[in-house]
Design an enzyme around this catalytic site. Structure first.
Site, PDB file in Angstrom:
ATOM      1  N   CYS A  21      30.826  52.405  53.232  1.00  0.00           N
ATOM      2  CA  CYS A  21      32.075  52.616  52.868  1.00  0.00           C
ATOM      3  C   CYS A  21      32.203  54.014  52.864  1.00  0.00           C
ATOM      4  O   CYS A  21      31.766  54.807  52.422  1.00  0.00           O
ATOM      5  CB  CYS A  21      32.517  52.060  51.610  1.00  0.00           C
ATOM      6  SG  CYS A  21      34.224  52.257  50.822  1.00  0.00           S
ATOM      7  N   CYS A  51      36.398  56.385  45.278  1.00  0.00           N
ATOM      8  CA  CYS A  51      36.714  55.049  44.698  1.00  0.00           C
ATOM      9  C   CYS A  51      36.011  54.950  43.410  1.00  0.00           C
ATOM     10  O   CYS A  51      36.703  54.636  42.547  1.00  0.00           O
ATOM     11  CB  CYS A  51      36.533  53.803  45.556  1.00  0.00           C
ATOM     12  SG  CYS A  51      36.940  52.297  45.091  1.00  0.00           S
ATOM     13  N   CYS A  54      32.155  50.820  43.591  1.00  0.00           N
ATOM     14  CA  CYS A  54      30.795  50.494  44.049  1.00  0.00           C
ATOM     15  C   CYS A  54      29.948  51.551  43.679  1.00  0.00           C
ATOM     16  O   CYS A  54      30.294  52.823  43.555  1.00  0.00           O
ATOM     17  CB  CYS A  54      30.570  50.207  45.526  1.00  0.00           C
ATOM     18  SG  CYS A  54      31.345  49.054  46.392  1.00  0.00           S
ATOM     19  N   CYS A  87      39.022  46.760  51.793  1.00  0.00           N
ATOM     20  CA  CYS A  87      37.828  47.015  51.125  1.00  0.00           C
ATOM     21  C   CYS A  87      36.882  46.103  51.288  1.00  0.00           C
ATOM     22  O   CYS A  87      37.075  44.786  51.762  1.00  0.00           O
ATOM     23  CB  CYS A  87      38.074  46.945  49.567  1.00  0.00           C
ATOM     24  SG  CYS A  87      36.848  47.092  48.432  1.00  0.00           S
ATOM     25  N   GLN A 107      36.122  33.617  37.478  1.00  0.00           N
ATOM     26  CA  GLN A 107      35.013  34.430  37.985  1.00  0.00           C
ATOM     27  C   GLN A 107      35.470  34.973  39.379  1.00  0.00           C
ATOM     28  O   GLN A 107      35.998  34.018  40.057  1.00  0.00           O
ATOM     29  CB  GLN A 107      34.047  33.693  38.248  1.00  0.00           C
ATOM     30  CG  GLN A 107      33.148  33.524  36.531  1.00  0.00           C
ATOM     31  CD  GLN A 107      32.630  34.835  35.832  1.00  0.00           C
ATOM     32  OE1 GLN A 107      32.465  35.940  36.538  1.00  0.00           O
ATOM     33  NE2 GLN A 107      31.727  34.601  34.943  1.00  0.00           N
ATOM     34  N   TYR A 139      33.717  31.414  23.507  1.00  0.00           N
ATOM     35  CA  TYR A 139      34.369  32.075  24.551  1.00  0.00           C
ATOM     36  C   TYR A 139      34.711  31.035  25.576  1.00  0.00           C
ATOM     37  O   TYR A 139      34.688  31.584  26.846  1.00  0.00           O
ATOM     38  CB  TYR A 139      33.476  33.301  24.773  1.00  0.00           C
ATOM     39  CG  TYR A 139      33.046  34.045  23.744  1.00  0.00           C
ATOM     40  CD1 TYR A 139      33.749  35.016  23.168  1.00  0.00           C
ATOM     41  CD2 TYR A 139      31.644  33.819  23.204  1.00  0.00           C
ATOM     42  CE1 TYR A 139      33.200  35.577  22.128  1.00  0.00           C
ATOM     43  CE2 TYR A 139      30.992  34.724  22.427  1.00  0.00           C
ATOM     44  CZ  TYR A 139      31.788  35.575  21.681  1.00  0.00           C
ATOM     45  OH  TYR A 139      31.281  36.287  20.572  1.00  0.00           O
ATOM     46  N   GLU A 168      38.161  29.191  21.912  1.00  0.00           N
ATOM     47  CA  GLU A 168      38.523  30.407  22.632  1.00  0.00           C
ATOM     48  C   GLU A 168      39.891  30.927  21.848  1.00  0.00           C
ATOM     49  O   GLU A 168      40.827  30.281  21.348  1.00  0.00           O
ATOM     50  CB  GLU A 168      39.244  29.763  23.995  1.00  0.00           C
ATOM     51  CG  GLU A 168      40.014  31.084  24.698  1.00  0.00           C
ATOM     52  CD  GLU A 168      39.224  32.353  25.104  1.00  0.00           C
ATOM     53  OE1 GLU A 168      39.811  33.483  24.906  1.00  0.00           O
ATOM     54  OE2 GLU A 168      37.768  32.082  25.364  1.00  0.00           O
ATOM     55  N   ASP A 174      29.359  32.768  26.602  1.00  0.00           N
ATOM     56  CA  ASP A 174      29.668  33.523  27.535  1.00  0.00           C
ATOM     57  C   ASP A 174      30.467  34.649  27.045  1.00  0.00           C
ATOM     58  O   ASP A 174      31.737  34.887  27.405  1.00  0.00           O
ATOM     59  CB  ASP A 174      30.217  32.895  28.876  1.00  0.00           C
ATOM     60  CG  ASP A 174      30.485  33.566  30.034  1.00  0.00           C
ATOM     61  OD1 ASP A 174      29.989  34.723  30.040  1.00  0.00           O
ATOM     62  OD2 ASP A 174      30.972  33.102  31.037  1.00  0.00           O
ATOM     63  N   CYS A 222      27.101  39.180  31.005  1.00  0.00           N
ATOM     64  CA  CYS A 222      27.267  39.974  32.076  1.00  0.00           C
ATOM     65  C   CYS A 222      27.112  41.426  31.639  1.00  0.00           C
ATOM     66  O   CYS A 222      27.566  42.431  32.347  1.00  0.00           O
ATOM     67  CB  CYS A 222      29.000  39.918  32.282  1.00  0.00           C
ATOM     68  SG  CYS A 222      30.000  40.002  30.895  1.00  0.00           S
TER      69      CYS A 222
END
Length: 380
Positions: free
Chosen positions: A6, A12, A15, A88, A212, A241, A262, A310, A337
């Site tokens: 890229c 940017c 990444c 992109c 996701q 969650y 939630e 999560d 995550c």
């Protein structure tokens, strides 16, 4: 797989890794092993066959250059400045084409980008969402005011250029921060949401709902979570969650009962609609704080067999973890995550009666430093 590079990599910031993909996976595996192998053996990371064009959610901003020409691009990480970009390598190709058309239509309809310095202009940014299996596209125009000039003609022209668009909404946002959404929304065309299939279940995706962004790896992630949970028809499950109910609804096929908790009220409403659409009779969703909910369950003498959690990248707070220990489920499936906060939370749980049995990293975000992990803990 042909490796791509890229030209906007440094400008940017979306990444952080530009090495060949196999080397990226090695780097991520080393990081997982370094942080988590003290708890249990870490399985080899599950990568993608094609780690490009995987994002089914695309957001671009706009600005006007000195020649009054509208430019579209990606918001630069950390600064909020817009980096001009037509395509992109992480984003859905059709979504990029739709954004290019929107930019052209804005110019011809004289609908200009919002300028936070002057308060002039209208369009803050645009978001495109794609149903990976359904092929449906949602377009969300985020504007500073509710008035949208020539909106019928604008919508008709956009749909003519891209018949794949099944719904268009306008979101009104007064928050000056980039990529934020407001509470006021108008449906300009279609149902106001799209639908997609995940692990054989149907889910509705609105402009504001969490879903996701990598559908290929999400299936792997959730199937791994189900495998780790080893659910039986007698199990009672708590999904913390829970968002729009994806994990709980997928789990409902394999257990006696699912409770989903939630904090976001609109997400709970979407979760209930998703449960109805999938004819899930053994699922109930509750609006509330997951930690407080578990605390109240434990005080009332209620029990669950399995807890799915999560949490956001910041991990679980102290109250949540203490409530989880108090409720004492037999098994905990932790989907993380952020492996740094996962390591922190595992330290607390292993000091309070749990053992880590399995750790499976999944590469949800190729070319970035983010790593997703599914972790199984059992009560000692």
């Amino acid at each position: 797989m042909k490796e791509q590079s890229c030209r906007l990599f440094k400008r940017c910031g979306g990444c952080q890794l530009k090495e060949p993909y196999e080397l990226q996976l090695e780097w991520k595996q080393d990081k997982v092993d370094h942080l988590l192998s003290g708890f249990a053996e870490c399985a080899p990371i599950i990568g993608m066959k094609n780690p490009y064009r995987y994002r089914n959610k695309v957001q671009h901003g706009f600005y006007t250059n000195p020649s009054r020409r509208i430019i579209s691009g990606i918001f630069q990480s950390g600064s909020g400045r817009i980096v001009p970009c037509e395509s992109c390598m992480l984003e859905d190709t059709q979504a990029d084409r739709i954004i290019s058309t929107i930019k052209t239509l804005m110019q011809s309809f004289r609908i200009f980008p919002y300028n936070p310095a002057t308060g002039n202009g209208l369009v803050r940014h645009v978001m495109i969402r794609k149903g990976f299996h359904s092929g449906e596209y949602l377009v969300c125009l985020v504007t500073s005011k509710s008035m949208l000039p020539s909106k019928k003609n604008f919508v008709a022209a956009l749909r003519k250029a891209h018949p794949c668009i099944t719904t268009i909404v306008q979101n009104v946002c007064t928050n000056p921060m980039p990529l934020t959404m407001g509470g006021q929304e108008f449906i300009l065309y279609g149902k106001g949401y799209i639908e997609d299939t995940l692990c054989s279940k149907r889910f509705r995706i609105s402009a504001s709902s969490f879903y996701q962004v990598n559908p290929v790896q999400t299936e792997i992630l959730y199937k791994t979570a189900m495998e780790f949970a080893a659910l039986t028809t007698e199990d009672r499950v708590l999904d913390c969650y829970c968002g729009t109910g994806t994990i709980g609804i997928i789990a409902s096929d394999f257990c006696r009962e699912v409770l989903g908790v939630e904090l976001n009220g609109s997400a709970v409403a979407d979760a209930e609609k998703n449960a109805d659409a999938n004819e899930c009779k053994n699922v109930k969703f509750v609006q509330g704080d997951s930690g407080r909910f578990m605390e109240e369950m434990a005080k009332a003498g209620e029990t669950v067999d399995v807890v799915f959690t999560d949490p956001p990248r910041t991990g679980s707070d102290k109250r949540f973890l203490e409530s989880l220990v108090l409720l004492a489920p037999k098994r905990v499936v932790y989907i993380s995550c952020g492996i740094e906060t996962l390591a922190r939370d595992l330290r607390m749980l292993t000091k309070n009666g749990y053992s880590v049995k399995k750790i499976q990293p999944v590469d949800m975000f190729p070319h970035t430093k983010h790593i997703e992990c599914v972790c199984l803990l059992t009560k000692r």
